[in-house]
Design an enzyme around this catalytic site. Structure first.
Site, short mmCIF file in Angstrom:
data_model
loop_
_atom_site.label_atom_id
_atom_site.label_comp_id
_atom_site.label_asym_id
_atom_site.label_seq_id
_atom_site.Cartn_x
_atom_site.Cartn_y
_atom_site.Cartn_z
N ASP A 150 0.87 -1.16 0.00
CA ASP A 150 0.00 0.00 0.00
C ASP A 150 0.92 1.23 0.00
OD1 ASP A 150 -2.42 1.51 0.48
OD2 ASP A 150 -1.73 1.74 2.54
N LEU A 151 0.42 2.38 -0.40
CA LEU A 151 1.27 3.57 -0.48
C LEU A 151 1.10 4.47 0.74
CD1 LEU A 151 3.24 5.27 -2.18
CD2 LEU A 151 1.27 6.28 -3.32
N ASP A 152 -0.09 5.08 0.83
CA ASP A 152 -0.34 6.05 1.91
C ASP A 152 -0.36 5.35 3.26
OD1 ASP A 152 -1.17 8.23 3.40
OD2 ASP A 152 -3.27 7.94 2.90
N THR B 38 0.90 10.50 2.87
CA THR B 38 0.16 11.46 2.04
C THR B 38 -1.17 11.84 2.67
OG1 THR B 38 -0.32 9.50 0.70
CG2 THR B 38 1.10 11.14 -0.29
N LYS C 125 -8.91 7.05 5.27
CA LYS C 125 -7.65 6.37 4.95
C LYS C 125 -7.89 5.06 4.19
CE LYS C 125 -4.76 8.52 8.39
NZ LYS C 125 -3.91 8.38 9.57
N GLY C 126 -7.24 4.95 3.04
CA GLY C 126 -7.38 3.75 2.21
C GLY C 126 -8.65 3.72 1.38
N ARG D 273 -11.31 8.05 -3.76
CA ARG D 273 -11.67 9.48 -3.80
C ARG D 273 -13.18 9.67 -3.82
NH1 ARG D 273 -9.23 12.27 -8.89
NH2 ARG D 273 -7.46 11.04 -8.14
N SER E 273 -2.21 0.27 -4.46
CA SER E 273 -2.74 1.49 -3.84
C SER E 273 -4.05 1.91 -4.48
CB SER E 273 -1.72 2.62 -4.01
OG SER E 273 -2.29 3.87 -3.72
N ALA E 274 -4.93 2.53 -3.68
CA ALA E 274 -6.18 3.07 -4.20
C ALA E 274 -5.97 4.40 -4.93
CB ALA E 274 -7.16 3.28 -3.04
N SER E 275 -4.79 4.98 -4.78
CA SER E 275 -4.59 6.34 -5.31
C SER E 275 -4.37 6.38 -6.81
CB SER E 275 -3.39 6.99 -4.63
OG SER E 275 -3.17 8.27 -5.20
N ASN F 48 -2.98 8.93 -8.03
CA ASN F 48 -1.79 9.79 -8.13
C ASN F 48 -0.52 9.06 -7.69
OD1 ASN F 48 -3.12 12.41 -8.83
ND2 ASN F 48 -4.19 12.02 -6.90
N LYS G 231 -10.83 -1.39 -2.11
CA LYS G 231 -10.63 -2.21 -0.92
C LYS G 231 -11.87 -2.01 -0.02
CE LYS G 231 -5.75 -0.90 -1.18
NZ LYS G 231 -4.66 -0.11 -0.59
N GLU H 150 0.01 -3.25 4.71
CA GLU H 150 -1.16 -2.35 4.74
C GLU H 150 -1.34 -1.67 6.09
OE1 GLU H 150 -3.86 -0.84 3.84
OE2 GLU H 150 -4.05 -1.40 1.75
N ASP H 151 -1.83 -0.43 6.05
CA ASP H 151 -2.11 0.29 7.30
C ASP H 151 -3.61 0.49 7.54
OD1 ASP H 151 -2.38 2.20 5.19
OD2 ASP H 151 -2.36 3.77 6.71
P1 B16 Z 1 -6.44 9.68 -4.94
P2 B16 Z 1 -3.59 4.11 -0.40
C1 B16 Z 1 -5.41 6.05 -0.66
O1 B16 Z 1 -4.08 5.61 -0.78
C2 B16 Z 1 -5.54 7.05 0.47
O2 B16 Z 1 -5.26 6.41 1.72
C3 B16 Z 1 -6.94 7.62 0.51
O3 B16 Z 1 -7.05 8.57 1.56
C4 B16 Z 1 -7.25 8.27 -0.84
O4 B16 Z 1 -8.57 8.77 -0.87
C5 B16 Z 1 -7.07 7.21 -1.93
O5 B16 Z 1 -5.75 6.70 -1.90
C6 B16 Z 1 -7.35 7.76 -3.32
O6 B16 Z 1 -6.35 8.71 -3.64
O7 B16 Z 1 -7.47 10.72 -4.66
O8 B16 Z 1 -5.02 10.20 -5.04
O9 B16 Z 1 -6.80 8.81 -6.11
O10 B16 Z 1 -3.60 4.04 1.12
O11 B16 Z 1 -4.54 3.10 -1.04
O12 B16 Z 1 -2.21 4.07 -0.97
MG MG Z 2 -2.88 3.16 3.28
#
Ligand code: B16
Ligand code: MG
Length: 211
Positions: free
Chosen positions: A10-12, A18, A47-48, A51, A116-118, A120, A147, A171-172
């Site tokens: 996982d990233l954040d 972040t 968290k996790g 968006r 990661s869900a992000s 970015n 997730k 994972e956190d």
């Molecule tokens: P984005 P992860 C997640 O990252 C964040 O924990 C979560 O707060 C955020 O809404 C999600 O990514 C989406 O991010 O808006 O940049 O697409 O923990 O899955 O690495």
């Molecule tokens: Mg995370």
């Protein structure tokens, strides 16, 4: 730590914090567009979380509704602020031991994927200077289910050419650990047993796993 052939991160909250930048952007949106003050405690719920789902939670907290078009605009607005704030991310923002642990695993022949869900994730990994340490990158642009659905981690294992049972997920978030277990992977929880009861083992950070 069990013997593994693949590691999915996982990233954040695992590699970089972040969450603080996500929080400031959501707080600004709550103030400017939804007329309420979004607290750090409420931010824990995001968290996790994807968006789109994060905005739904903010709308629930504010007791308001928006059309799908308005929701898309609000997500875009928040993301533009967030993207601006992560432009200056550099290696000083790596969480303790993260880069060293990735290198340790690579030296042992373990394959590495992001999960990661992000959306970015790539510019963040580039800013941190660690994008080359990943054999595969599965992020929010490559999955359709958030997730606790295991899709992001199953795609990670697949991209590495490995059986999920031979992979560990780091994972956190509660939903992230749930996703890892649903995918049949070993789950290393970055956090306490109280916060992440489903994880197979717990560490405070990746630095605890260094040889
Ligand atoms: P984005 P992860 C997640 O990252 C964040 O924990 C979560 O707060 C955020 O809404 C999600 O990514 C989406 O991010 O808006 O940049 O697409 O923990 O899955 O690495
Ligand atoms: Mg995370």
């Amino acid at each position: 730590m069990k013997d593994i052939k693949g590691a999915i991160f996982d990233l954040d909250g695992v590699i970089v914090d972040t969450a603080k930048y996500h929080y400031l952007a959501w707080k600004r949106l709550a103030n400017e567009e939804l007329g309420f003050d979004f607290t750090p405690e409420q931010n824990e719920m995001l968290k996790g979380v994807s968006r789109v789902r994060s905005l739904e939670i903010l709308l629930e907290l504010s007791g308001q509704t928006r059309t799908p078009e308005e929701q898309a605009e609000l997500c875009d607005k928040k993301n533009a602020w967030y993207v601006e704030s992560i432009k200056s991310i550099d290696e000083s923002e790596l969480l303790k031991g993260a880069k060293e642990y990735l290198i340790q695993l690579r030296n042992k022949g373990v394959l590495i994927s992001l999960g990661s869900a992000s959306k970015n994730a790539v510019p963040i990994l580039e800013g941190l200077g660690i994008v080359d340490l990943f054999d595969a990158i599965i992020d929010g642009n490559k999955v359709s289910k958030a997730k606790p659905d295991p899709e992001v981690f199953l795609k990670g294992a697949e991209a590495l050419g490995l059986d999920p049972a031979d992979c560990a997920v780091f994972e956190d978030s509660y939903a992230g650990v749930q996703a890892a277990k649903a995918g049949g992977m070993y789950a290393v929880g970055i956090g306490t047993p109280e916060a992440l009861p489903l994880a197979d083992e717990h560490v405070a950070g990746l630095y605890e796993l260094l040889d």
